[in-house]
Design an enzyme around this catalytic site. Structure first.
Site, PDB file in Angstrom:
ATOM      1  N   ARG A  90     -28.201  -4.733 -15.760  1.00 13.33           N
ATOM      2  CA  ARG A  90     -28.263  -2.988 -15.132  1.00 13.33           C
ATOM      3  C   ARG A  90     -27.553  -2.329 -14.320  1.00 13.33           C
ATOM      4  O   ARG A  90     -26.958  -0.984 -14.837  1.00 13.33           O
ATOM      5  CB  ARG A  90     -30.015  -2.735 -14.931  1.00 13.33           C
ATOM      6  CG  ARG A  90     -30.906  -3.311 -15.475  1.00 13.33           C
ATOM      7  CD  ARG A  90     -32.700  -2.698 -15.287  1.00 13.33           C
ATOM      8  NE  ARG A  90     -32.715  -4.149 -14.320  1.00 13.33           N
ATOM      9  CZ  ARG A  90     -33.860  -4.458 -14.036  1.00 13.33           C
ATOM     10  NH1 ARG A  90     -34.874  -3.515 -13.966  1.00 13.33           N
ATOM     11  NH2 ARG A  90     -34.487  -5.788 -13.001  1.00 13.33           N
ATOM     12  N   ARG A 129      -0.915   6.788   9.437  1.00 14.35           N
ATOM     13  CA  ARG A 129      -0.872   5.196   8.279  1.00 14.35           C
ATOM     14  C   ARG A 129      -0.862   3.997   9.552  1.00 14.35           C
ATOM     15  O   ARG A 129      -0.905   4.351  10.721  1.00 14.35           O
ATOM     16  CB  ARG A 129      -0.057   4.943   7.420  1.00 14.35           C
ATOM     17  CG  ARG A 129      -0.144   5.992   6.370  1.00 14.35           C
ATOM     18  CD  ARG A 129       1.204   6.425   5.756  1.00 14.35           C
ATOM     19  NE  ARG A 129       1.701   4.879   4.607  1.00 14.35           N
ATOM     20  CZ  ARG A 129       2.979   4.864   4.529  1.00 14.35           C
ATOM     21  NH1 ARG A 129       3.423   5.830   4.510  1.00 14.35           N
ATOM     22  NH2 ARG A 129       3.155   4.083   4.187  1.00 14.35           N
ATOM     23  N   ARG A 138      26.145  18.727  10.498  1.00 13.73           N
ATOM     24  CA  ARG A 138      26.129  19.077   9.316  1.00 13.73           C
ATOM     25  C   ARG A 138      27.306  20.310   9.042  1.00 13.73           C
ATOM     26  O   ARG A 138      28.285  20.470  10.074  1.00 13.73           O
ATOM     27  CB  ARG A 138      24.852  20.474   9.666  1.00 13.73           C
ATOM     28  CG  ARG A 138      25.318  20.892  10.250  1.00 13.73           C
ATOM     29  CD  ARG A 138      24.519  22.290  10.923  1.00 13.73           C
ATOM     30  NE  ARG A 138      24.430  23.264  11.973  1.00 13.73           N
ATOM     31  CZ  ARG A 138      23.904  24.399  12.633  1.00 13.73           C
ATOM     32  NH1 ARG A 138      22.707  23.272  12.541  1.00 13.73           N
ATOM     33  NH2 ARG A 138      24.266  24.501  13.676  1.00 13.73           N
TER      34      ARG A 138
HETATM   35 MG    MG Z   1     -36.519  -7.875  -9.055  1.00 19.18          MG
END
Ligand code: MG
Ligand code: UD1
Length: 482
Positions: A19, A341, A448
């Protein structure tokens, strides 16, 4: 030390659990960070049995591998075909050498809410009353599907357990049910199991028939009634799985709150059984605390935060963030919207701010990474400030490399630190720099392109445009006006 230490606990887990409608065996489904059978084993361990045997059948390789991981000293007995709970216990006794001297406790693998305390009480009653068998029962609102406890009207003694499918209408009206948990005298159990027949609606060997057999042979049969019927609920489908998770979660949060933790909204806070807290920790709504997460004294976590295997230091603040395998130092600050992390360690009063991701990074005391940055594979000293929108470029497409930044540095916004690279103590870097070479202590690194202004370009190349008109208006203004 358990006063009534049983010789063995037998856990029944051979059934398929159809089930659940799942590729995963039923007893391996998780609630609060532990499998269903894992919860049952943990409760069983509180009895300190000499042997713990799990009967496996359906998907037994998968179940056995899981058992070896969570409780390596567990023994397994194989039940090839599921011929009933009585047959399953017979297989367990065979694994133990046929019969056992002392008490044998039988539990089901799908009752994760069962507590060690309830098992202790069952074993206590069993020993104190000198019973051949003691069944754990409960009064339930809806007894459908359960075995019913039939008692003698005059004495109130348990006479038999009748399965739902085999019960008369009068018996089906009984609200006291068999939890599926028992304490047996080991020798008498082995004996009686040999006499169990299969002439019932399911053609199975019912463990429950042992009660009637022992009673008829003149032995004492007793019952222990569980205080809370929800504890013995077996999980058969995903609705019941969710209900059990809710109940266990409430139990864990209640324990934390009574120990001095503020949980602002228990309904939207989820914890694993392995999470630990110190006093005056505060948990805001929408927070999940998983694995070996620990919240130290007075820290504040959430809202909308998920922490896995994360240690949060005293007085630290974690807001709207996700963290896995990280350590947040005392009074440190994380988020809003940070992602820590594995291998991240924030020191005392350190900061991982808004839209900041860190991995395998050691951030020293008082160091701040406030905005929009990725810090991967790095060591940063104390009281350094990393400018907004910086990236620790740790991956060359093949290997990961490390970046070291010293103490009291001030790095500019929009920097790329191309690893491996080292920035010395007290150094500065200019905004927009791509740092590929080591920076000596105390120097300013500028990496830069030079700025060039081409005057009159807009008037020449975009004549008549709004931009050109705006520029022209500025040039027409008399001196001194701005
Ligand atoms: Mg049972
Ligand atoms: C069983 C009891 C019932 C009780 C209920 C409590 C019997 C005959 N009935 O019914 O009185 O009210 O539990 O939940 O015992 N299992 C095996 N091998 C088998 C059959 C079952 O290992 O051959 C295991 C299952 O995996 C499960 C447990 O035993 O963990 C109980 O089996 P299940 O089929 O759920 O029994 P119920 O019909 O619920």
């Amino acid at each position: 030390m358990s006063a009534n230490r049983p010789a063995a606990v037998v856990v029944l887990a051979a059934g398929e659990g159809t089930r659940m409608k799942s590729a995963t065996p039923k007893v391996l489904h998780d609630i609060c960070g532990r499998s269903l059978v894992g919860h049952v084993l943990a409760a069983s361990r509180e009895l300190e049995p000499q042997d713990l045997v799990v009967v496996v059948g359906h998907a037994r390789e998968q179940v056995a591998a899981h058992l070896a991981e969570v409780d390596p000293t567990v023994r397994t007995a194989v039940q090839e075909k599921q011929k009933g709970t009585g047959h399953a216990v017979r297989m367990a006794l065979e694994e133990l050498g046929g019969a056992v001297d002392g008490t044998v406790v039988v539990v089901c693998g799908d009752t994760p809410l069962l507590t060690g305390e309830t098992l202790q009480r069952l074993a206590g009653t069993h020993a104190a009353d000198g019973n051949a068998v003691t069944v754990l029962t409960a009064e339930v609102p809806d007894a459908t599907g359960y075995g019913r406890i039939v008692r003698d009207e005059a004495s109130g003694a348990v006479t038999a357990i009748v399965e739902h499918k085999d019960a008369t209408d009068a018996q089906r009206a009984i609200r006291e049910i068999n939890s599926g948990v028992f304490a047996f005298d080991g020798r008498l159990l082995a004996d009686a199991l040999g006499k169990v027949r299969t002439d019932n609606s399911q053609g199975e060997e019912y463990l429950t028939d042992v009660l009637g057999i022992l009673r008829e042979a003149g032995h004492r049969v007793g019952a222990s009634v569980a205080g809370d019927h929800r504890e013995i609920a077996g999980i058969n489908n995903r609705v019941q799985l969710a209900e059990a998770r809710r109940i266990l979660n409430d139990r864990l949060l209640e324990r934390a709150m009574l120990a001095g933790v503020t949980v602002v909204d228990p309904a939207s806070t989820w914890v694993d059984v392995t999470v630990t807290f110190e006093q005056d920790a505060v948990v805001h709504p929408g927070t999940q605390l998983l694995g070996a997460t620990h919240l130290a004294e007075g820290c504040e976590v959430g809202p909308n935060t998920r922490l896995t295997d994360t240690r949060v230091g005293a007085g630290a603040r974690v807001d709207n963030s996700v963290s896995v395998g990280a350590e947040v130092g005392p009074q440190a600050s994380v988020g809003p919207y940070a992602y820590l992390r594995p291998g991240t360690r924030l020191g005392l009063k350190a900061k991982a701010g808004t839209y900041v991701e860190m991995k395998n990074a050691r951030i020293g005391e008082g160091t701040k990474v406030p905005h929009l940055s990725y810090v991967g594979d790095a060591t940063i000293g104390e009281y350094t400030n990393i400018g907004a929108a910086s990236v620790f470029v740790n991956y060359d497409g093949q290997d990961k490399h490390h970046t070291t930044v010293g103490s009291h540095c001030r790095t500019g916004s929009d920097n790329m630190f191309v690893a491996p690279v080292t920035i010395g103590d007290g150094a500065y870097t200019a905004a927009g720099s791509v740092i590929t070479k080591d920076v000596p202590a105390g120097s300013l690194a500028v990496a830069r392109g030079q700025q060039r202004n081409i005057e009159g370009w807009v008037a020449r190349k975009r004549p008549g445009s709004a931009a050109a008109k705006a520029a022209e208006a500025v040039s027409r203004k008399p001196e001194g006006e701005s």
